[in-house]
Design a protein around this motif. Structure first.
Motif, PDB file in Angstrom:
ATOM      1  N   ASP A 159       0.845  -1.190   0.000  1.00 24.25           N
ATOM      2  CA  ASP A 159       0.000   0.000   0.000  1.00 24.25           C
ATOM      3  C   ASP A 159       0.880   1.240   0.000  1.00 24.25           C
ATOM      4  O   ASP A 159       1.760   1.401   0.836  1.00 24.25           O
ATOM      5  N   ASN A 160       0.619   2.130  -0.972  1.00 24.96           N
ATOM      6  CA  ASN A 160       1.453   3.312  -1.191  1.00 24.96           C
ATOM      7  C   ASN A 160       1.018   4.491  -0.321  1.00 24.96           C
ATOM      8  O   ASN A 160       0.612   5.541  -0.820  1.00 24.96           O
ATOM      9  N   ALA A 161       1.076   4.309   1.010  1.00 23.61           N
ATOM     10  CA  ALA A 161       0.763   5.386   1.959  1.00 23.61           C
ATOM     11  C   ALA A 161      -0.636   5.953   1.709  1.00 23.61           C
ATOM     12  O   ALA A 161      -0.830   7.180   1.692  1.00 23.61           O
ATOM     13  N   ALA A 219      -4.530   0.160   4.271  1.00 27.47           N
ATOM     14  CA  ALA A 219      -3.651  -0.794   4.955  1.00 27.47           C
ATOM     15  C   ALA A 219      -4.334  -1.386   6.180  1.00 27.47           C
ATOM     16  O   ALA A 219      -4.260  -2.606   6.424  1.00 27.47           O
ATOM     17  N   GLU A 220      -5.019  -0.538   6.945  1.00 24.88           N
ATOM     18  CA  GLU A 220      -5.694  -1.022   8.149  1.00 24.88           C
ATOM     19  C   GLU A 220      -6.818  -1.990   7.794  1.00 24.88           C
ATOM     20  O   GLU A 220      -6.997  -3.026   8.459  1.00 24.88           O
ATOM     21  N   ALA A 221      -7.573  -1.678   6.745  1.00 25.61           N
ATOM     22  CA  ALA A 221      -8.681  -2.549   6.341  1.00 25.61           C
ATOM     23  C   ALA A 221      -8.177  -3.897   5.856  1.00 25.61           C
ATOM     24  O   ALA A 221      -8.761  -4.945   6.173  1.00 25.61           O
ATOM     25  N   ILE A 222      -7.079  -3.901   5.108  1.00 30.67           N
ATOM     26  CA  ILE A 222      -6.512  -5.156   4.602  1.00 30.67           C
ATOM     27  C   ILE A 222      -5.998  -6.014   5.749  1.00 30.67           C
ATOM     28  O   ILE A 222      -6.242  -7.220   5.808  1.00 30.67           O
ATOM     29  N   THR A 248       5.590   6.126   2.076  1.00 31.21           N
ATOM     30  CA  THR A 248       5.462   7.153   1.047  1.00 31.21           C
ATOM     31  C   THR A 248       4.882   6.523  -0.211  1.00 31.21           C
ATOM     32  O   THR A 248       4.954   5.304  -0.410  1.00 31.21           O
ATOM     33  N   ASN A 249       4.318   7.352  -1.077  1.00 34.68           N
ATOM     34  CA  ASN A 249       3.787   6.876  -2.350  1.00 34.68           C
ATOM     35  C   ASN A 249       4.920   6.843  -3.363  1.00 34.68           C
ATOM     36  O   ASN A 249       5.318   7.885  -3.894  1.00 34.68           O
ATOM     37  N   ALA A 284       7.875   1.337  -8.886  1.00 38.01           N
ATOM     38  CA  ALA A 284       8.725   1.074  -7.718  1.00 38.01           C
ATOM     39  C   ALA A 284       7.997   0.232  -6.685  1.00 38.01           C
ATOM     40  O   ALA A 284       8.608  -0.616  -6.012  1.00 38.01           O
ATOM     41  N   GLY A 285       6.684   0.425  -6.555  1.00 38.88           N
ATOM     42  CA  GLY A 285       5.920  -0.371  -5.604  1.00 38.88           C
ATOM     43  C   GLY A 285       5.960  -1.854  -5.933  1.00 38.88           C
ATOM     44  O   GLY A 285       6.125  -2.706  -5.052  1.00 38.88           O
ATOM     45  N   ASN A 286       5.805  -2.196  -7.212  1.00 38.60           N
ATOM     46  CA  ASN A 286       5.904  -3.598  -7.615  1.00 38.60           C
ATOM     47  C   ASN A 286       7.315  -4.139  -7.415  1.00 38.60           C
ATOM     48  O   ASN A 286       7.495  -5.307  -7.049  1.00 38.60           O
TER      49      ASN A 286
END
Length: 325
Positions: free
Chosen positions: A44-46, A52-55, A70-71, A76-78
């Motif tokens: 999760d990108n911030a 994030a909390e729900a997941i 940070t986003n 980059a996230g992958n």
């Protein structure tokens, strides 16, 4: 492929402010899982919407959650998510998708039947299960930019000559070679991903999969899709407005051109993108696009044109961990 991998498939989802859609996407994976061992990693990108909390609350240990501070963008996230993946293959899956019965098993079977492709995709659908043709594309060219800028693409949308990037009237109903498999649903061998050094994080969002597939083809891959692996893709859910999506898309295309084209072609391509945006602004005085409300089209394209200095500039090159040119 390495025999040291712990499972067959690592599914990677990168989310940003798409809490409900991401939860639904994860639920669909567990509702229709592949027929072999897999793991699910979500970065999760911030997000500011409690994603994030729900997941974490809903799925607990069934999902490996990386709550990034940070986003860092989609590419980059992958890359970060892939660093912790243990699967022999990686499946990139957008948070605004819904897996259907057979989706995951069928794309894995496609890869097993045609391993020479090295990158595999499927057929994306709109929520009403009509064709969403964005699962694959032909590469960007000066000709395709010229057709867009002069309106030929819009006058002849079913022509493979004038709408070459979208493969014209092909309904994605047959297995075929494609230049670009879209990152919303892209399967790749983990070892090949590592050889390519993943996505180039210079691309914040959009065109990173085009760059990956072009580099893969140069290394001998033959990307392709199969109609047997279908899923729902809403599209653009993390964008605040359609204006922002267009601007982000065009900046990605500019970055792709800078990386893969000659200087002369790059200069010409930027000029054609300028002409395209200007012509859309002028035409929007009397015509609305299919996804614009009446009266809003001209406002949108006027803003895009006014912000041309922003999207005509390629993203700054990221050198730390960047994929090879």
């Amino acid at each position: 492929m390495s025999d040291e991998r712990e499972c067959d498939l690592s599914i990677l989802i990168v989310s940003y402010n798409t809490r409900d859609l991401t939860v639904a996407a994860i639920e669909s994976v567990f509702r229709f899982p592949p027929d072999r061992p897999f793991e699910l990693i979500v970065l999760d990108n911030a997000s500011s919407d409690g994603s994030a909390e729900a997941i974490a609350e809903r799925f607990g240990g069934r999902v490996r959650l990386i709550a990034h501070q940070t986003n860092v963008g989609f590419a980059a996230g992958n890359n970060i998510a892939a660093q912790s993946a243990t699967g022999r293959q990686l499946l990139l899956l957008n948070p605004d998708t819904l897996v259907l019965d057979g989706t995951l098993t069928n794309i894995l079977d496609f890869a097993r039947r045609q391993p020479q492709r090295r990158i595999w995709g499927g057929r994306t659908l709109f929520p009403d299960h009509s064709l969403n043709p964005t699962s694959c594309w032909r590469r960007l060219t000066l000709w395709s930019l010229f057709c867009s800028a002069t309106g030929l693409t819009y006058m002849f949308p079913r022509s493979r000559l004038f709408n070459s990037e979208a493969y014209g009237d092909w309904a994605r109903d047959s297995e075929a070679d494609v230049d670009i498999v879209t990152g919303c649903f892209l399967l790749i061998d983990h070892d090949f991903w590592a050889r390519l050094r993943g996505f180039d994080p210079t691309f914040f969002m959009y065109a990173e999969e085009a760059d990956l597939c072009l580099r893969a083809a140069a290394a001998g891959a033959r990307p392709g899709i199969t109609p047997t692996a279908q899923l729902v893709h809403y599209g653009g859910a993390s964008e605040v407005t359609r204006t922002e999506k267009v601007i982000t898309t065009m900046r990605g295309r500019i970055t792709l051109m800078r990386k893969h084209w000659s200087t002369a072609a790059y200069v010409a391509g930027r000029g054609l993108l300028l002409l395209w945006a200007f012509s859309r602004m002028v035409a929007s005085r009397v015509l609305s696009g299919p996804q614009d409300n009446p009266g809003q089209s001209h406002q949108k394209w006027s803003e895009i044109w006014a912000r041309r200095a922003e999207w005509l500039v390629a993203y700054p090159i990221v050198t730390d961990g960047r994929a090879d040119p």
